[in-house]
Design an enzyme around this catalytic site. Structure first.
Site, short mmCIF file in Angstrom:
data_model
loop_
_atom_site.label_atom_id
_atom_site.label_comp_id
_atom_site.label_asym_id
_atom_site.label_seq_id
_atom_site.Cartn_x
_atom_site.Cartn_y
_atom_site.Cartn_z
N HIS A 35 -72.69 26.03 -14.33
CA HIS A 35 -73.00 27.40 -14.01
C HIS A 35 -73.33 28.07 -15.74
O HIS A 35 -74.18 28.75 -15.63
CB HIS A 35 -71.91 28.12 -13.55
CG HIS A 35 -71.42 27.70 -12.05
ND1 HIS A 35 -70.28 26.93 -11.92
CD2 HIS A 35 -72.22 27.70 -11.04
CE1 HIS A 35 -70.50 26.71 -10.49
NE2 HIS A 35 -71.40 27.20 -9.85
N LYS A 147 -79.29 20.11 -10.08
CA LYS A 147 -78.16 19.62 -9.25
C LYS A 147 -78.36 19.75 -7.62
O LYS A 147 -78.13 18.82 -7.02
CB LYS A 147 -76.71 20.34 -9.55
CG LYS A 147 -75.65 20.20 -8.61
CD LYS A 147 -74.91 18.94 -8.62
CE LYS A 147 -73.95 18.55 -7.51
NZ LYS A 147 -73.48 19.69 -6.92
N GLN A 151 -82.38 22.74 -2.73
CA GLN A 151 -82.21 24.29 -2.64
C GLN A 151 -83.12 24.88 -3.55
O GLN A 151 -83.73 25.96 -2.94
CB GLN A 151 -80.68 24.48 -3.02
CG GLN A 151 -80.40 25.89 -3.22
CD GLN A 151 -78.98 26.06 -3.59
OE1 GLN A 151 -78.35 26.00 -2.52
NE2 GLN A 151 -78.66 26.40 -4.78
#
Ligand code: AMP
Length: 255
Positions: A35, A147, A151
């Site tokens: 993140h 990752k 998506q």
């Protein structure tokens, strides 16, 4: 950093931001170095960086997974402050879903394969919440990790399909020293599972056929959900105990 829980309040604050370089990083919290790389990228490229933490129930097909999803709010805020994130949007379910999920964004092809095949409705939840967050935050650029390559592809395609003026920026996978892709779910692995986990990446990136890869994973102790090649990437999902791990690698000519 300003933490904002109310969407009405956020919209007012957003109206006051006149910059044409606003970067957005949506997350579900339990933040790690993966993140962090996204926040840092936005800090480098944008004048204003906005993060969100929202554990989105509509994308969890398994209620146990939602219940066990890790939460490390105090540490998360510390990381966001360290990196210099300007705003954190941290809303509740009712704030994000005034419609109680009557309205859904759905993709009919790619979202049904790979993770979508074993997690029915997962990408409906993802796309719906990202559409809402994009409409609330109105960023110029939004950062997503490779990752979650499926998506990322679905979100990028959604912005094209709906003529949304948002640049979706792919960011490389951040790994532990032993190769395991960083993930909030890794903290749920037992010590012996954690020791085995890096074999997933090692086996997935070995120059072998899909059947051999599946076999090696099973022999090593993983329960294989899928291993598939799509375009120039090899995708995999496995279970270690009740923790589901996903990863993907570029297919090189040597495969
Ligand atoms: P999550 O909190 O799991 O929903 O992830 C929020 C964002 O961080 C998504 O765009 C993820 O793809 C990205 N992300 C998660 N783990 C990693 C990682 N190891 N490397 C790069 N990006 C990541």
């Amino acid at each position: 950093m300003k933490v904002i829980r109310s969407i009405q309040e956020f919209l007012k604050v957003r109206d006051g931001i006149k910059s044409s370089a606003i970067g957005f990083v949506p997350t579900m919290g339990a933040l790690h170095a993966g993140h962090r790389s996204l926040f840092e990228r936005s800090k480098k490229e944008d004048e204003v960086t906005i993060a969100s933490i929202f554990v989105n129930p509509t994308q969890f097909n398994d209620p146990k997974d939602l219940k066990n999803y890790p939460s490390t709010y105090d540490e998360d805020v510390q990381m966001l402050k360290e990196v210099g994130v300007d705003y954190l949007l941290y809303p509740t379910f009712d704030e994000v879903y005034p419609d109680q999920y009557r309205y859904v964004i759905s993709e009919k092809k790619l979202s049904l394969n790979l993770c979508g095949a074993s997690r029915p409705g997962h990408f409906d939840g993802v796309l719906s919440v990202v559409m809402k967050l994009f409409n609330i935050v109105r960023p110029h650029r939004a950062y997503f990790g490779e990752k979650d390559f499926q998506q990322l592809t679905l979100i990028k395609d959604m912005t094209t399909a709906f003529f949304m003026n948002i640049d979706v920026i792919p960011c490389p996978i951040v790994r532990e020293k032993d190769g395991l892709a960083m993930s909030s779910r890794n903290m749920r692995l037992s010590p012996s599972e954690r020791k085995l986990a890096p074999r997933f990446y090692e086996i997935l990136s070995s120059p072998k056929g899909l059947a051999q890869i599946r076999g090696s994973l099973e022999e090593s102790g993983f329960k294989v959900d899928y291993v598939e090649d799509v375009g120039s990437r090899r995708y995999g999902a496995v279970f270690l105990g009740n923790v589901r791990l996903i990863d993907n690698v570029e297919i090189k000519n040597t495969f």
